[in-house]
Design a protein around this motif. Structure first.
Motif, mmCIF file in Angstrom:
data_model
loop_
_atom_site.group_PDB
_atom_site.id
_atom_site.type_symbol
_atom_site.label_atom_id
_atom_site.label_comp_id
_atom_site.label_asym_id
_atom_site.label_seq_id
_atom_site.Cartn_x
_atom_site.Cartn_y
_atom_site.Cartn_z
ATOM 1 N N LYS A 123 4.309 16.388 -88.798
ATOM 2 C CA LYS A 123 3.840 15.993 -87.829
ATOM 3 C C LYS A 123 2.331 16.153 -87.901
ATOM 4 C CE LYS A 123 4.443 14.490 -82.920
ATOM 5 N NZ LYS A 123 5.121 15.033 -81.716
ATOM 6 N N PHE A 124 1.554 18.116 -87.542
ATOM 7 C CA PHE A 124 0.545 18.140 -86.993
ATOM 8 C C PHE A 124 -0.239 17.431 -88.463
ATOM 9 C CE2 PHE A 124 -3.286 20.356 -87.716
ATOM 10 C CZ PHE A 124 -4.139 20.848 -86.372
ATOM 11 N N MET A 125 -0.188 16.913 -90.230
ATOM 12 C CA MET A 125 -0.728 16.786 -90.866
ATOM 13 C C MET A 125 -0.707 15.590 -91.102
ATOM 14 S SD MET A 125 -1.967 19.946 -91.933
ATOM 15 C CE MET A 125 -2.446 19.480 -93.517
ATOM 16 N N SER A 126 0.151 14.451 -90.379
ATOM 17 C CA SER A 126 0.173 13.270 -90.186
ATOM 18 C C SER A 126 -0.737 12.900 -89.279
ATOM 19 C CB SER A 126 1.233 12.701 -89.618
ATOM 20 O OG SER A 126 1.955 12.741 -87.929
ATOM 21 N N LEU A 127 -2.234 13.864 -88.736
ATOM 22 C CA LEU A 127 -3.114 13.429 -87.820
ATOM 23 C C LEU A 127 -3.993 12.336 -88.258
ATOM 24 C CD1 LEU A 127 -3.211 16.561 -85.346
ATOM 25 C CD2 LEU A 127 -2.880 14.417 -84.212
ATOM 26 N N SER A 128 -4.571 11.852 -88.252
ATOM 27 C CA SER A 128 -5.926 10.662 -88.536
ATOM 28 C C SER A 128 -7.048 11.685 -88.931
ATOM 29 C CB SER A 128 -5.967 9.854 -88.017
ATOM 30 O OG SER A 128 -6.907 10.246 -86.452
ATOM 31 N N ASN A 129 -7.368 12.143 -90.071
ATOM 32 C CA ASN A 129 -8.853 12.423 -89.973
ATOM 33 C C ASN A 129 -10.067 12.567 -88.579
ATOM 34 O OD1 ASN A 129 -8.532 13.459 -92.311
ATOM 35 N ND2 ASN A 129 -10.116 11.990 -93.767
ATOM 36 N N ASP A 130 -9.672 11.574 -87.991
ATOM 37 C CA ASP A 130 -10.438 11.123 -87.176
ATOM 38 C C ASP A 130 -10.434 12.605 -85.900
ATOM 39 O OD1 ASP A 130 -12.372 9.777 -87.796
ATOM 40 O OD2 ASP A 130 -11.579 7.488 -86.533
ATOM 41 N N ILE A 131 -8.922 12.316 -85.989
ATOM 42 C CA ILE A 131 -8.260 13.748 -84.825
ATOM 43 C C ILE A 131 -8.135 15.455 -85.815
ATOM 44 C CG2 ILE A 131 -6.459 14.515 -83.429
ATOM 45 C CD1 ILE A 131 -5.886 11.850 -83.417
#
Length: 280
Positions: A123-131
């Motif tokens: 779930k953490f690694m699915s964050l967008s690059n912006d985040i």
């Protein structure tokens, strides 16, 4: 063996009386897989959630003596007292209790970057690059503060990074092995995840300092934006930002950035010179 508190089951080497936890309400989560001798609990009372780290019991993954785990946990109190930061998990209190020692923190509803928690990691690694860029900016800010307080980050790795999705906030935890600078490596391979460790963290007698932590931060950038790989093929940002991370992780410490501020400035300047901006 399996022990149960408030319907939550967890592993122990030997049963232990955790009755003191009732002061902090009902247990809803147990972290029983640490090899440090600590066991951690999530509790809730009157709408307030707590994270309680306890030493003194014979936990499932620890082969040492509980008294040694207690001594180590007590030694971490000044670290949390001296490194209070907006992104660090909020330390509340500590006390001798339940035939051991407990540290009490404010609970943070968040997902951990650490690969030892597969669902949370995904779930953490699915964050967008912006985040992720904002997360990395928060980590840089915390590490600059750490250096200003003359601490060296030891055993700082992906398991130390969490993200609160609801409040869009980076949470840093588990800084138990941070040490006052300069810190001499008296072990050879010290504590930590090898992916985030500089060569001097494997060398007995080497000084560990801010330049050591420059390497740690470069490795963190590769973890966030390169899927833990140090090649451009896996890198999801620009070539220039890749080059910043490469310089930070040079095995020759003299060729790295010589301070966290220098690394941070080059990272941010490169990012903004490309016409980017943080979205929040």
């Amino acid at each position: 063996m399996i022990q149960k508190i408030d319907a939550v089951e967890f592993k122990m080497k030997q049963e232990f009386d955790f009755g003191f936890l009732s002061e902090y309400g009902k247990v809803f989560k147990v972290f029983d897989d640490q090899d440090s001798g600590n066991i951690c609990f999530g509790t809730e009372k009157d709408g307030q959630k707590y994270f309680i780290k306890f030493a003194g019991a014979k936990t499932a993954e620890y082969d040492g003596e509980p008294c040694d785990a207690v001594s180590r946990l007590k030694a971490t109190v000044p670290i949390y007292e001296n490194l209070r930061h907006k992104n660090l998990i909020e330390y509340m209190d500590s006390k001798e209790t339940g035939n051991g020692f407990a540290m009490i923190f404010k609970w943070a509803d968040s997902e951990c970057m650490g690969r030892m928690y597969p669902e949370s990691h995904r779930k953490f690694m699915s964050l967008s690059n912006d985040i992720k860029l904002k997360v990395f900016a928060d980590i840089l800010d915390f590490m600059k503060y750490t250096a200003e307080q003359n601490f060296v980050a030891v055993d700082f790795y992906d398991g130390s990074i969490m993200y609160d999705f609801e409040n869009q906030k980076t949470i840093i935890c588990d800084i138990d092995f941070f040490r006052k600078s300069p810190f001499i490596n008296d072990m050879g391979r010290i504590w930590g995840s090898s992916i985030f460790m500089s060569p001097e963290e494997f060398e007995k007698g080497a000084a560990l300092d801010e330049i050591t932590n420059v390497y740690t931060l470069g490795a963190m950038a590769f973890a966030l934006f390169g899927n833990y790989k140090r090649n451009f093929e896996n890198w999801s940002l620009s070539r220039d930002l890749y080059n910043v991370a490469v310089k930070a992780t040079n095995d020759d410490r003299d060729k790295r950035y010589q301070s966290i501020i220098e690394l941070s400035d080059d990272w941010h300047n490169t990012f903004f010179n490309e016409g980017n901006k943080y979205e929040f």
